[in-house]
Design a protein around this motif. Structure first.
Motif, short mmCIF file in Angstrom:
data_model
loop_
_atom_site.label_atom_id
_atom_site.label_comp_id
_atom_site.label_asym_id
_atom_site.label_seq_id
_atom_site.Cartn_x
_atom_site.Cartn_y
_atom_site.Cartn_z
N VAL A 285 0.87 -1.16 0.00
CA VAL A 285 0.00 0.00 0.00
C VAL A 285 0.91 1.22 0.00
CG1 VAL A 285 -1.83 1.22 1.20
CG2 VAL A 285 -1.74 -1.28 1.30
N THR A 286 0.81 2.02 -1.02
CA THR A 286 1.74 3.12 -1.21
C THR A 286 1.03 4.46 -1.11
OG1 THR A 286 3.08 1.75 -2.70
CG2 THR A 286 3.46 4.12 -2.76
N GLN A 287 1.54 5.30 -0.24
CA GLN A 287 1.04 6.67 -0.13
C GLN A 287 2.09 7.58 -0.75
OE1 GLN A 287 -0.65 5.61 4.22
NE2 GLN A 287 -0.89 7.75 3.70
N SER A 288 1.67 8.31 -1.75
CA SER A 288 2.65 9.02 -2.57
C SER A 288 3.34 10.16 -1.83
CB SER A 288 1.99 9.55 -3.84
OG SER A 288 0.86 10.33 -3.51
N SER A 289 2.64 10.81 -0.92
CA SER A 289 3.23 11.94 -0.20
C SER A 289 3.47 11.55 1.25
CB SER A 289 2.31 13.15 -0.26
OG SER A 289 2.06 13.52 -1.59
N LYS B 67 -6.75 23.32 -0.80
CA LYS B 67 -7.31 22.01 -1.09
C LYS B 67 -6.15 21.02 -1.12
CE LYS B 67 -10.75 19.85 -4.09
NZ LYS B 67 -11.72 20.09 -5.18
N VAL B 68 -6.32 19.92 -0.41
CA VAL B 68 -5.24 18.96 -0.27
C VAL B 68 -5.69 17.59 -0.78
CG1 VAL B 68 -3.64 17.83 1.33
CG2 VAL B 68 -4.40 20.18 1.77
N PHE B 69 -4.84 16.95 -1.55
CA PHE B 69 -5.11 15.60 -2.06
C PHE B 69 -4.06 14.64 -1.48
CE2 PHE B 69 -8.26 16.36 -5.38
CZ PHE B 69 -8.10 17.71 -5.63
N LEU B 70 -4.53 13.58 -0.86
CA LEU B 70 -3.64 12.51 -0.42
C LEU B 70 -3.98 11.28 -1.25
CD1 LEU B 70 -3.73 12.97 3.46
CD2 LEU B 70 -2.10 13.90 1.82
N GLU B 71 -2.95 10.72 -1.89
CA GLU B 71 -3.17 9.60 -2.80
C GLU B 71 -2.67 8.30 -2.20
OE1 GLU B 71 -4.72 12.17 -5.73
OE2 GLU B 71 -4.65 9.99 -5.73
N CYS B 72 -3.39 7.24 -2.52
CA CYS B 72 -3.03 5.91 -2.03
C CYS B 72 -3.27 4.89 -3.13
CB CYS B 72 -3.87 5.57 -0.80
SG CYS B 72 -3.61 3.91 -0.15
N SER C 246 -8.32 8.18 -2.95
CA SER C 246 -7.80 9.51 -2.63
C SER C 246 -8.59 10.13 -1.50
CB SER C 246 -7.87 10.42 -3.86
OG SER C 246 -7.16 9.85 -4.94
N LEU C 247 -7.89 10.80 -0.62
CA LEU C 247 -8.51 11.58 0.45
C LEU C 247 -8.36 13.05 0.10
CD1 LEU C 247 -9.80 11.54 3.34
CD2 LEU C 247 -7.48 11.86 4.20
N ILE C 248 -9.44 13.79 0.21
CA ILE C 248 -9.44 15.19 -0.18
C ILE C 248 -9.85 16.04 1.01
CG2 ILE C 248 -10.39 16.89 -1.79
CD1 ILE C 248 -11.16 14.19 -3.45
N GLU D 164 2.49 3.63 4.53
CA GLU D 164 3.52 4.20 5.41
C GLU D 164 3.04 5.45 6.14
OE1 GLU D 164 7.09 1.69 4.72
OE2 GLU D 164 6.37 3.06 6.28
N GLY D 165 1.97 6.04 5.67
CA GLY D 165 1.45 7.23 6.33
C GLY D 165 1.86 8.52 5.63
N SER D 166 1.01 9.51 5.75
CA SER D 166 1.29 10.85 5.22
C SER D 166 1.17 11.84 6.37
CB SER D 166 0.29 11.24 4.12
OG SER D 166 0.39 10.37 3.02
N TRP D 167 2.29 12.52 6.65
CA TRP D 167 2.27 13.52 7.72
C TRP D 167 1.85 14.85 7.10
CZ3 TRP D 167 3.11 12.54 12.80
CH2 TRP D 167 3.70 11.31 13.13
N LEU D 168 0.73 15.37 7.54
CA LEU D 168 0.22 16.64 7.01
C LEU D 168 0.28 17.70 8.11
CD1 LEU D 168 -1.26 18.41 4.90
CD2 LEU D 168 -3.41 17.55 5.86
N THR D 169 0.90 18.82 7.77
CA THR D 169 0.91 19.97 8.66
C THR D 169 0.18 21.09 7.95
OG1 THR D 169 3.02 19.33 9.64
CG2 THR D 169 2.32 21.62 9.94
#
Lengths: 111, 117
Positions: free
Chosen positions: B4-8, B18-23, B75-77, B110-115
């Motif tokens: 399972v790959t999270q790009s960011s 607006k934020v896009f998190l891709e998986c 995708s999470l938006i 692996e997770g995406s750390w968003l600040t």
């Protein structure tokens, strides 16, 4: 609503000692109970799991026990080593799709 | 081995962006999930999807939306990021929702750390 309580939140043990983490679930329909280990900065990884028709399962130094009547399950790590230091999460999967996770236990194994 | 790959891995965004998190998962899993991980709160389900174009709200969907146009991608938006959305976001997948083990085991990215500043 459904929830899973996990204790303790932090646990320090001396290398070679045993560690026990306990979880209690509320949904009596829960039938699958995985445990995940998350090392710092890494993904949670499944380390052991148990189904509701089994009371105990062991894999080398780790074991999980389940008491369906009391609705609690526990993770046991024997002969702890420094590489066991991590955050451990329990989870319960009920009759729906949902996995309910505990709040995590930070285990520190002191050398 | 399931991947399972999270790009960011690490993002810093401004309030209101607006934020896009891709998986992406490579095991042809039916189900995909987005969790949020905060200290002391464990893993909380935001949304999940059991099929292409299908989605259901989890426990904390407010302020989020999701998209699943292809089976392997979820995708999470964040429509308008806010500081209280600063967190670690975990994507996950599983083969099936119900039925026999081990198909319902969840595998995490692996997770995406968003600040959000």
């Amino acid at each position: 609503g459904e929830n899973v309580e996990q204790h303790p939140s932090t646990l320090s043990v001396q290398e070679g000692d045993s560690a026990v983490i306990k979880c209690t679930y509320s949904d009596s329909a829960s039938n699958y109970f995985p445990w995940y280990k998350q090392e710092l900065g890494k993904r949670p990884q499944l380390i052991i799991d148990i189904r509701s028709n089994v009371g105990e399962k062991k894999d080398q130094r780790i074991a999980v026990t389940l008491n369906k009547t009391a609705k609690h399950f526990s993770l046991h790590i024997t002969e702890t080593q420094p590489e066991d230091s991590a955050v451990y999460f329990c989870a319960a999967r009920g009759g729906t799709y949902k996995y309910i996770f505990g709040t995590g236990t930070r285990l520190k194994v002191l050398a | 081995d399931v991947k399972v790959t999270q790009s960011s891995r690490y993002l810093v965004k401004r309030t209101g962006e607006k934020v896009f998190l891709e998986c992406v998962q490579d095991m042809d899993h039916e189900n995909m999930f987005w969790y949020r991980q905060d200290p002391g709160l464990g893993l909380r389900l935001i949304y999940f999807s059991y099929d292409v174009k299908m989605k259901e709200k989890g426990d904390i969907p407010e302020g989020y939306s999701v998209s699943r146009e292809k089976k392997e991608r979820f995708s999470l938006i964040l429509e308008s990021a806010s500081t209280n959305q600063t967190s670690m976001y975990l994507c996950a997948s599983s083969l099936v929702l119900t039925g026999a083990f081990p198909g319902n085991t969840i595998y995490f990215g692996e997770g995406s750390w968003l600040t959000v500043v």
